[in-house]
Design an enzyme around this catalytic site. Structure first.
Site, PDB file in Angstrom:
ATOM      1  CG  ASP A 547      -2.049  -1.023   1.073  1.00 16.11           C
ATOM      2  OD1 ASP A 547      -2.181  -1.496   0.014  1.00 16.11           O
ATOM      3  OD2 ASP A 547      -2.702  -1.271   2.270  1.00 16.11           O
ATOM      4  CG  ASP A 551       0.530   0.447   8.570  1.00 16.46           C
ATOM      5  OD1 ASP A 551       1.621   0.906   9.588  1.00 16.46           O
ATOM      6  OD2 ASP A 551      -0.630   0.072   9.110  1.00 16.46           O
TER       7      ASP A 551
END
Ligand code: 0RA
Length: 683
Positions: A547, A551
C-alpha cells in the site's frame, strides 16, 4: 520512507508505460528533440561560410564535435538521463574539489542547490588554472570546460576513476548544462567565464582582485537532456556525508535553498567516525573502532571495524571513493584476513577449546560493522551496476595489509580480541545448534517441504523466466490481486501483517516465522548459507506490491531488508521489483485517469481544466477493484515496475536498522526529519 520511494523512482528504469496519458506527448517531445539535434548538425554543415572562414580553427571544430557527441548521447557519458544522471553532474564537480582536498590544497566545499534547481559548488583549492595552455591560444579553464578528457593535460589525479561513470570530466557537466558559470580565484584575481550548452559565451575575463584561491562553479542542468532537473535532497546529502567520512577533516556544507535547509558534514575521525555513525543505533562491544591504514604498491588501504551486540554484518566498501555496493576483490581480501587473524590469535591465546574446530567467516562476521576504503591507480569496475571492484592484485594487497594491521592490534589489545572471539564462538554455537535443529526438523519445516504454502495462488506456467510472483500485503488486497491476475504466469502470495524483524533474529528464529517460511517455499531458493541457491528460483520477477501508506512503506522496507540480508542473489540477478500502484484516480464524466505521483496529479488536474472532476486517493490496494488493479499495476502492457538494486536494498537496510534499532535518539531524529514525507504518504 517516502525518501526511499523517491529514490526508487529515480533509480530504476521503468518497464513499459503505455496507458499513462502523457506518453504520446512525451513521445512527440522526444521525437522533436531528436530532429532538433539533427537540424542543428545540418545547420552547422550548411553551405555558406565554413567554420574556418568564421574564425574557427581545427581545434575548435574538434571541441564542438566532442561536446556535440556528449549532448547527442548523454547516457554514454553519465549512464542515465534520469535523476541518477543528474546527480552525476554534481558528483563530477564535487569529485574534482575532493581531488584538491586529497592533494592537500582544499579543506572546505560548499554545495548549494538554488531555488531554480541550478547548483553551485565552491571549494578553496588551488583553482582551475587560468593561464594560456601550451599549444592553444586559450586559458586552461576554457580548455578544461570545453574539451573531452582534457584532464590528462594536467594529470592532477594520482588515483583516476575509470570504467565507472565518474571521472568523465567537467566538460561533460558543461555540455549537459543549459548554462554554466565558472569563477576562479587564483593569482590575486577573480576570473570569470560563462558557457551555454558547453560552448563559451565569451572569453574569460578578470573581474577584480581577490585574496586566496578556489573555484566556484554554478550550472543549470539542461531540461532538454534530463527527465528532471530537480536533485533529491536526501540522495545528495547521503553522498556528501559519505564523501566527508571518507575524507577525514574535509568540511562539506550543504544548503538547499528550495527547502531552506542546511547541513554540515565534517568528521575529523574519518572512517572511525563512519563506523561509529553506522553503529549509532546499536550497542558496540568496544568503544573505539579498530583502525588500520597503510599504503602498499601504490594502493592506499584504510579500514575501520567495530562489533556490536546484534547479529547482522554491515560492511561498506569503497574504491577511489566510489561505493562498491557489489563488493569485489578488496572485500574478498578483507574477509580472508579477518578470519585468519582472529583464528590465529584465538589459538595463540588459548581462547579456543580443544573441541573447537576453528571459527568460520560467518562466525567472525556476526555483529560486524566495517568500512573499507582503497585507493588505487586504475580501478576496474564490473558487475551489473559497475560497483564491483575487479582488479585481481587488490585481493592480496588488502589481505596482507589488513592481516598485519589486525595482528598488531590484537597484540596490543588482548581484551578486545577476547571479546571478539567470545562473540564469534557464540555465533558458532548458535549456528551448530541451528544446524542440528534443522536436521531434526527436516521434512517438518516448510523449508524442505516440497508442498507449496496454502496461501500461495500459483500460476500454471512453470518456466521461471516467464513467471511472476506478487508479494502482497494483507489478505484483502491478496484477494483482489488473485482476481485481477493472469493466472497463466502470475502467482500471488499474500503476507499477513508485519513480518519478522530480521535485524534482531538469527537464522533459527527466522525459520520459526510462518510468513517467512511461506515466502521461502514459494521462492524455491532454499534458505541459509548452505541451502540457498538462486538457481532454484521459481519466478524471474518477484514483485513487492504494498500500500501507498506508512504501513505499506514499512512492510516494503522490511521485505527489502529481508531480501538484502538473506536472498541477496535474487537482487543481484535482477529478479526483485517494486510495483507502482497509482496514488489517485481522477474521474471526469466517463473518463478515468490515474496519477502515480503528486506531480502527475497536478498535471492531470491542469489538463482537465475547468471540467468537473472527482478525486479519489488510494490509501490501499484493497480500495481498487480487480479491474483497476490489473489495469494500473499488474498488466505488463501498462504497469511500471521498478527494479530493485543492491544500493536500494542496502539503503532500506540502513533505514530499517535505524527505525528498529535500540537507540531512541537517532530514531526520533530520523522520524522528525522525515515527518513531512511520512505525512504526505498518509493523507
Ligand atoms: C586542473 C589542474 C589543477 C587543478 C584543477 C584542475 C582543479 C579543478 C577543479 C574543479 C573544481 N575545483 C577544482 N580545483 C582545481 C592543478 C592546478 C595547479 O597545479 O596549480
Amino acid at each position: 520512507m517516502a525518501l526511499k520511494k523517491k529514490k526508487n523512482e529515480a533509480k530504476a528504469a521503468p518497464a513499459k508505460k503505455v496507458s499513462k496519458k502523457p506518453s504520446p506527448k512525451k513521445a512527440k517531445r522526444t521525437a522533436k528533440k531528436t530532429t532538433g539535434a539533427k537540424a542543428k548538425t545540418a545547420e552547422a554543415k550548411k553551405p555558406g561560410k565554413t567554420a574556418v572562414e568564421k574564425g574557427y580553427d581545427a581545434d575548435d571544430i574538434k571541441v564542438l564535435k566532442g561536446l556535440e557527441a556528449v549532448r547527442r548521447r548523454p547516457a554514454m557519458y553519465i549512464g542515465f538521463t534520469d535523476q541518477r544522471g543528474l546527480h552525476h553532474l554534481l558528483y563530477e564537480v564535487v569529485d574534482n574539489a575532493v581531488d584538491e582536498a586529497l592533494a592537500g590544497y582544499c579543506d572546505r566545499i560548499d554545495v548549494v542547490i538554488h531555488e531554480d534547481n541550478s547548483v553551485t559548488v565552491i571549494d578553496d583549492g588551488r583553482g582551475i588554472p587560468v593561464g594560456k595552455l601550451k599549444g592553444t591560444r586559450k586559458p586552461a579553464l576554457e580548455v578544461v570546460m570545453t574539451t573531452l578528457h582534457a584532464g590528462g593535460k594536467f594529470d592532477r589525479k594520482a588515483y583516476k576513476v575509470s570504467g565507472g561513470l565518474h571521472g568523465v570530466g567537467l566538460s561533460v557537466v558543461n555540455a549537459l548544462s543549459e548554462w554554466l558559470r565558472a569563477e576562479i580565484y587564483r593569482g590575486g584575481y577573480k576570473h570569470v567565464q560563462e558557457f551555454l550548452r558547453g560552448k563559451r559565451k565569451a572569453a574569460m575575463k578578470k573581474a577584480g582582485r581577490v585574496k586566496g584561491t578556489g573555484t566556484k562553479i554554478t550550472f543549470m542542468p539542461d531540461k532538454k537532456v534530463f527527465e528532471t532537473v530537480s536533485m533529491d535532497n536526501d540522495v545528495v546529502a547521503h553522498r556528501l556525508r559519505e564523501i566527508a567520512f571518507l575524507t577525514a577533516g574535509l568540511k562539506i556544507n550543504f544548503t538547499d535553498e528550495r527547502t531552506d535547509t542546511k547541513e554540515a558534514f565534517h568528521y575529523r575521525g574519518g572512517l572511525e567516525a563512519f563506523v561509529k555513525h553506522i553503529n549509532r543505533t546499536r550497542q558496540p562491544l568496544f568503544a573505539r573502532p579498530i583502525y588500520v591504514s597503510k599504503t602498499r604498491d601504490d594502493v592506499i588501504v584504510e579500514l575501520a571495524i567495530q562489533y556490536h551486540d546484534g547479529f547482522n554484518e554491515s560492511v561498506f566498501t569503497f574504491a577511489n571513493n566510489i561505493n562498491t555496493h557489489e563488493g569485489g576483490t578488496h572485500l574478498t581480501g578483507f574477509r580472508a584476513a579477518l578470519t585468519r587473524s582472529i583464528n590465529e590469535y584465538a589459538t595463540k591465546n588459548n581462547l579456543l577449546k580443544n573441541g573447537d574446530v576453528g571459527l568460520t567467516g560467518d562466525d567472525v562476521r556476526e555483529g560486524l560493522t566495517a568500512v573499507l576504503s582503497v585507493k588505487l591507480p586504475s580501478p576496474q569496475f564490473e558487475g551489473q551496476t559497475k560497483t564491483k571492484l575487479g582488479n585481481s592484485e587488490i585481493k592480496g594487497i588488502v589481505s596482507s595489509v589488513v592481516y598485519e594491521g589486525l595482528c598488531d592490534f590484537f597484540e596490543q589489545k588482548p581484551p578486545v580480541l577476547r571479546r571478539i572471539v567470545q562473540k564469534s564462538l557464540a555465533a558458532a554455537r548458535a549456528r551448530e545448534a541451528a544446524r542440528k535443529a534443522k536436521d531434526l526438523a527436516r521434512r517438518k519445516t516448510a523449508l524442505d517441504n516440497p508442498d507449496l504454502p496454502g496461501k500461495l495462488a500459483d500460476c500454471s506456467n512453470t518456466d521461471p523466466t516467464e513467471c511472476e510472483l506478487f508479494i502482497v500485503e494483507g489478505n484483502s488486497a491478496g484477494g483482489t490481486a488473485k482476481q485481477a491476475r493472469d493466472r497463466a504466469f502470475q502467482a500471488i502470495l499474500p503476507l499477513r501483517g508485519k513480518i519478522l524483524n530480521v535485524e534482531k533474529a538469527r537464522a533459527d528464529k527466522i525459520l520459526q516465522n510462518a510468513e517467512i517460511c511461506a515466502l521461502i517455499a514459494a521462492l524455491g531458493t532454499g534458505f541459509g548459507r548452505e541451502d540457498f541457491d538462486v538457481n532454484g528460483v521459481r519466478y524471474h520477477k518477484i514483485i513487492l506490491m504494498t500500500d501507498a501508506d506508512v504501513d505499506g512503506a514499512h512492510i516494503r522496507t522490511l521485505l527489502l531488508t529481508l531480501f538484502f540480508r538473506h536472498f541477496q542473489d535474487v537482487i543481484t540477478s535482477g529478479y526483485l521489483y517494486v510495483a507502482q500502484p497509482p496514488l489517485y484516480m481522477v474521474s471526469a464524466g466517463k473518463e478515468q485517469r490515474y496519477a502515480y505521483t503528486e506531480a502527475e496529479l497536478k498535471k492531470v488536474v491542469k489538463e482537465l481544466d475547468g471540467k468537473k472532476y472527482k478525486l479519489q486517493r488510494y490509501k490501499g490496494l484493497g480500495e481498487m477493484n480487480p479491474g483497476q488493479l490489473w489495469e494500473t499495476t499488474m498488466d505488463p502492457e501498462n504497469r511500471t515496475l521498478l527494479r530493485v538494486t543492491l544500493e536500494d536494498a542496502s539503503y532500506a537496510d540502513e533505514v530499517f536498522s535505524l527505525l528498529m534499532g535500540g537507540e531512541v535518539e537517532p530514531r526520533r531524529k530520523f522520524i522528525e526529519d522525515h515527518a513531512k514525507e511520512v505525512r504526505n504518504l498518509d493523507v
